[in-house]
Scaffold this motif. Structure first.
Motif, PDB file in Angstrom:
ATOM      1  N   LEU A   1     -17.893 -18.264  98.940  1.00  0.00           N
ATOM      2  CA  LEU A   1     -19.316 -18.637  98.913  1.00  0.00           C
ATOM      3  C   LEU A   1     -20.147 -17.721  99.814  1.00  0.00           C
ATOM      4  O   LEU A   1     -21.328 -17.976 100.017  1.00  0.00           O
ATOM      5  CB  LEU A   1     -19.483 -20.090  99.378  1.00  0.00           C
ATOM      6  N   GLN A   2     -19.514 -16.691 100.343  1.00  0.00           N
ATOM      7  CA  GLN A   2     -20.173 -15.794 101.295  1.00  0.00           C
ATOM      8  C   GLN A   2     -20.740 -16.561 102.482  1.00  0.00           C
ATOM      9  O   GLN A   2     -21.770 -16.200 103.053  1.00  0.00           O
ATOM     10  CB  GLN A   2     -21.253 -14.965 100.600  1.00  0.00           C
ATOM     11  N   ASP A   3     -20.044 -17.629 102.827  1.00  0.00           N
ATOM     12  CA  ASP A   3     -20.425 -18.417 103.992  1.00  0.00           C
ATOM     13  C   ASP A   3     -19.893 -17.699 105.248  1.00  0.00           C
ATOM     14  O   ASP A   3     -18.899 -16.977 105.192  1.00  0.00           O
ATOM     15  CB  ASP A   3     -19.794 -19.811 103.858  1.00  0.00           C
ATOM     16  N   ASP A   4     -20.561 -17.923 106.369  1.00  0.00           N
ATOM     17  CA  ASP A   4     -20.195 -17.234 107.615  1.00  0.00           C
ATOM     18  C   ASP A   4     -19.171 -18.066 108.392  1.00  0.00           C
ATOM     19  O   ASP A   4     -19.459 -19.196 108.783  1.00  0.00           O
ATOM     20  CB  ASP A   4     -21.453 -17.034 108.461  1.00  0.00           C
ATOM     21  N   PRO A   5     -17.977 -17.532 108.620  1.00  0.00           N
ATOM     22  CA  PRO A   5     -16.952 -18.314 109.330  1.00  0.00           C
ATOM     23  C   PRO A   5     -17.128 -18.329 110.850  1.00  0.00           C
ATOM     24  O   PRO A   5     -16.335 -18.977 111.544  1.00  0.00           O
ATOM     25  CB  PRO A   5     -15.633 -17.611 108.966  1.00  0.00           C
ATOM     26  N   THR A   6     -18.151 -17.674 111.381  1.00  0.00           N
ATOM     27  CA  THR A   6     -18.254 -17.502 112.834  1.00  0.00           C
ATOM     28  C   THR A   6     -18.204 -18.826 113.591  1.00  0.00           C
ATOM     29  O   THR A   6     -17.542 -18.941 114.628  1.00  0.00           O
ATOM     30  CB  THR A   6     -19.558 -16.760 113.183  1.00  0.00           C
ATOM     31  N   ASP A   7     -18.879 -19.843 113.044  1.00  0.00           N
ATOM     32  CA  ASP A   7     -18.960 -21.115 113.771  1.00  0.00           C
ATOM     33  C   ASP A   7     -17.631 -21.850 113.851  1.00  0.00           C
ATOM     34  O   ASP A   7     -17.499 -22.819 114.619  1.00  0.00           O
ATOM     35  CB  ASP A   7     -20.001 -22.044 113.133  1.00  0.00           C
TER      36      ASP A   7
END
Lengths: 654, 654
Positions: free
Chosen positions: A172-178
């Motif tokens: 989903l091109q979500d950001d895994p940083t969190d």
């Protein structure tokens, strides 16, 4: 790390899967429910079988459509869950994967979902079972880990935590940083999956095209790094839905799987070490200390040699062809029926020794083919040690004391890769093993039939023809074991089906490999795969030169044949390019093909196939061109098909 | 109609494509540029080759990235176009396809595009060539026919018109209704393509998955109807990018292509006749009068018989198996080594006649298999005439005067389909051909070993195992020739790969067929395809009964074997369904599988494979269930794989 893999990731019966998974060194499995539903034995029998193989059943999955439902539906799901809890106790399985709801009956309020998740966790706790809640990328209301976490945090139950899957986040091109900010002990399980970048419905993508980390194009390393930074200490697992893996022999899949995890760990360990986070994590947790660390990626200085497996008859005809291409016989092996041909920096070994690896390969292929590649590296033993650490079998053969020690490993499909010492003070392999005049001097003086100077300077690339189920294996092997990285990839039209042409290379571009696959059984690639006995083998070798016009003119003058190219190709090239018509005329007269990118240009030409198998290509790169002229393969294939068609008509007419 | 097809739609060299296209009765081709660029001969040679085969070169395609460009780029495109115009004159090709621009350099103002289209049309006019402008579904600015038409209308040039393609409109779910309002003479060319409904990027969908009208799920009929209503009189053409077609032998593809057009024409002709538009169009234009009209779709009254090709040994073992399933030997063929088995309405013919079609089929398959299907219909000759009109070969065999005339045709893959007369006053085929006691009475009196009553009542469905490249052929054959329509389609997991299971049936559900394909070479379906000699054959036959519990109990009592089903299946069924535990217990004790939909339920059970090839299924439908329990195939396959695995371990252990 505790390493695990979902049973859905490979082919076979459940027993065969467990055997393959154990043989590859895994610690546990995720039990995919249909595998158990169709298993002829009881839960207890399965628990024993896994245990006998040293495997834990880490996860039971999936449990669908639970949360956010109307009460009556939720009650039925609870009853269903009770069945599964009882089963999991017999299996000795501690965690149930609950994936986010896809039902149109579900609602999106976090409070309802949290309350229902709390209730199932409460039930699970009675069995000492934990519930891991995972955001499916195509969930109806919950698709991202943040939304799943919101519900888990709201529910706040000791037996409820999060399950993370790299595919669901990265697709989903979500950001895994969190993820790094989540409490690591509330992440109950970690699934890693890579995938090629495809423009399609995420559910179809997920169900058919996932692959192992390192085989696709998702940033699995960054994802895994964030999970480790959270303090996560649980299993590292693979859950891969892949049509190809479902039919690939499962021992190969299991080896690829473990290689993928070891490589991923080593990459992320390097990242953490570089960033200084490794020590902090090591102090905090036990898990990270176990991140796998293989010997370093080898520095490769080019292809030292390519070895052909032939019989005596083909040794002669291949020698003649090589001579016509400007190679000279540069050496005879001290003890074996093996010749060395040389030109510029190119070394080709022609091996007709009976009762050797080459002769076995010749037999298996029913004809001549490539059996080994020598890669130049300053530290061959370290390269071999890395390969071994990453599960490549060693293939060292007994040698006489005066023969050079060149460690070798087995590639996917059973070829050998030799690591050949290079650098100041190291004897070349030809000096050590071959009877040559003055080993330390240049090619021209090595030659028994010296020529004015080499037409062909170096080996540009090795192209393989692979069965479709070996492409992912080769990509991972190239990256993990050899340190090559994926480059240009093209799809081209053979008159009898499509061909996918992918490439890998090292950073200096001194080692380039192209991997061709075709699902059609009628293409040139399929033909070459068949000719390799089905295991994959040489498609062609490409030689680089500095002036292809001079080289081809001279080669043609000395009788070398090339695949004829249609005049229409050059008329079209004139129409579609800004090339000087005189240059196109020269290309036309010599039969040279052309490709260009914004970075540079590529001139090339193909020989016909040798013994109806592999062929050679002569190339010249101009500027920063970094491809392989793959699309011009269609011109070659159409030309070959027309020649074959004409020949069969002639035969009928006669 | 003038019928045409794009050369990209099939496999082979350009010469082979032209031969196949001509053999299927086409009038012209669309020349796909790469086919010409790689063609070894000149434009003139190609023009002659096409002409010698009675084909016109109707269209040259595609010309890309022309309109809406900065002036310098447009000038270069004009120069490129001049090359192509000169070429087209030599080819005798009157029309160039210009597809809407995909370049990020292009702009969307209709005025600029129209001005540039005008200019290229002006240039084309000097060569007496026409420009057809087509909206690509993934064009940068122009994706819909309305937008393409806006630019064509603005440009207003005699040599500029529209090209329509059903895929580009229907893939975007755009409404084709307004096409009927366009001036028909400004539509220069019509391309038809169908496609399965896939959730993916439209470009990937278009490049790999299009198929012939009738093979997919787009409403091609309505689209074609609108084009005809506009007054269009030009060619009806097919432009199909399909990975499978690229590797399928091109004679088959060309036959499918023509069958598709003839069927499409006949369907749309019926629509126009019903709506009254046909006469108006006929008066207005010449083209519509030529819309193909085959004999009517046959009314099918069920499967009259299924015929097995066996040798003497298998005739005996199959007979034994059929007897254990409750069949009785109902007749012996008057002149041949052929037996008839009967139960309820089911008739199975076991053919061991030497030097017959069955024996040829047996030889080709290297074992027993299905060789023919008899379909009951009131008008067999009309059904055969329709099949012939839609390009199915007739397969009538010489018969003795006292044998019944049963017309037969050849199915894809070379089986025979017989049309068996049914209805009052028509003798059954068994009465005519077989030596039976009292032909006009019921099955029980026909029997030589009468039973109290049939356990199995009728043939529920015939399941085929097909090579992947035959599925589209079978779907089209079933729809066009037999008048069956697609139904339920499922994907199921064999332990060694995925299987796609599609179905067709008639409106009364008296004829149902399931078509299984698998791209894996290791699945049960692949095994069955191999066992058919690669041409496709029987996967299994399913027999319907009214009380499966009674039937299976009785069959088991008389020694019939069934594939064992895991106890875990029933535990899972209890967990996930609301079924009465007592019912599930009964199913468990008998090994019966279960499926349900909102419409009804399905109980079924499988026998092991006969001679390692096909098998039988016993089914009971409850309510309006309209599927085939395909997902339970995974239970059967896993059970078989585990049995085979256990057997091979036993063999090793011994």
């Amino acid at each position: 790390m505790h390493r695990s893999i979902a049973t859905v990731s490979m082919s076979g019966t459940l027993r065969q899967k467990i055997e393959a998974i154990a043989a590859a060194g895994f610690d546990g499995i995720e039990l995919f429910e249909p595998d158990f539903v169709h298993f002829s034995g009881s839960a207890l029998a399965l628990q024993r079988m896994a245990s006998d193989h040293g495997l834990r059943i880490d996860l039971y999955q999936p449990f669908r459509d639970l949360e956010g439902m109307p009460t009556a539906h939720f009650r039925r799901s609870l009853a269903r869950a009770e069945h599964k809890f009882a089963l999991m106790k017999e299996l000795g399985c501690p965690t149930l994967l609950v994936c986010s709801n896809t039902s149109p009956l579900s609602t999106g309020e976090p409070e309802r979902a949290a309350a229902q998740l709390y209730e199932i966790a409460e039930r699970a706790a009675r069995y000492d079972i934990r519930i891991g809640y995972e955001a499916l990328a195509w969930g109806r209301h919950v698709r991202r880990y943040r939304d799943a976490w919101k519900r888990v945090a709201l529910a706040n139950h000791s037996h409820l935590g999060l399950i993370l899957d790299s595919f669901h986040t990265l697709s989903l091109q979500d950001d895994p940083t969190d993820i790094a900010t989540l409490p690591g002990d509330k992440i109950f399980f970690l699934q890693m999956a890579d995938a090629p970048q495809l423009q399609m419905d995420v559910l179809q993508w997920a169900r058919h095209y996932r692959n192992f980390p390192g085989q696709g194009q998702l940033d699995c390393e960054y994802f895994f790094e964030q999970v480790l930074k959270s303090g996560y200490e649980g299993p590292l697992s693979l859950e891969i839905f892949n049509d190809q893996f479902r039919e690939t022999p499962n021992r190969r899949t299991a080896t690829d799987a473990m290689r993928s995890l070891l490589w991923l760990e080593s990459r992320v360990r390097s990242r953490l070490e570089t960033s200084g986070d490794h020590d902090r994590l090591w102090r905090q947790t036990a898990t990270q200390a176990w991140l796998f660390k293989p010997p370093a990626v080898p520095v490769l200085n080019g292809v030292a040699f390519v070895e052909f497996a032939v019989d005596t008859a083909h040794a002669a005809t291949l020698g003649t062809l090589l001579a016509s291409l400007g190679f000279h016989l540069a050496g005879q092996h001290r003890s074996k029926d093996v010749q060395l041909y040389a030109q510029g920096d190119i070394r080709l070994v022609v091996n007709a020794e009976p009762d050797s690896f080459a002769s076995q390969r010749f037999e298996r292929q029913g004809g001549p083919g490539m059996c080994a590649i020598g890669l130049g590296t300053p530290l061959p033993d370290q390269a071999a040690a890395r390969a071994s650490a990453l599960l490549s079998a060693a293939a060292d053969t007994p040698r006489r004391p005066d023969e050079l020690h060149i460690p070798a490993i087995v590639s996917p499909g059973g070829m050998r890769i030799h690591f050949v010492p290079t650098g100041a003070g190291t004897p070349g392999f030809e000096a050590a093993d071959f009877d040559v005049a003055t080993p330390s001097s240049g090619a021209a003086t090595l030659s028994r039939s010296p020529r004015p100077g080499p037409l062909l300077k170096s080996l540009d690339h090795i192209a393989l023809a692979l069965p479709p189920d070996q492409l992912d294996s080769w990509v991972l092997f190239s990256r993990a074991v050899l340190g090559l990285e994926p480059g240009d990839s093209q799809e081209l039209a053979d008159p009898y089906g499509l061909v996918q042409s992918s490439s890998v290379c090292n950073d200096t571009r001194s080692v380039r490999m192209v991997m061709n696959v075709s699902s059609s059984r009628r293409t040139g690639v399929a033909h070459a795969v068949n000719a390799s006995g089905g295991s994959g083998g040489l498609h062609h070798l490409a030689f680089a030169c500095d002036d292809i016009f001079a080289a081809v003119a001279q080669l043609r003058a000395s009788g070398t044949q090339f695949v004829p190219i249609s005049p229409n190709y050059y008329e079209d090239l004139l129409a579609r390019s800004d090339l000087d018509p005189a240059l196109v005329g020269k290309m036309h007269s010599l039969g040279i093909l052309f490709d260009q990118t914004p970075l540079g240009a590529f001139f090339h030409i193909y020989t016909p196939r040798f013994a109806d198998r592999f062929f050679f290509e002569v190339v010249q790169r101009v500027g920063g061109y970094d491809g392989y002229g793959a699309l011009n393969g269609a011109a070659r294939l159409a030309s070959e098909a027309q020649a074959a068609d004409a020949a069969s008509r002639d035969a009928v007419a006669r």
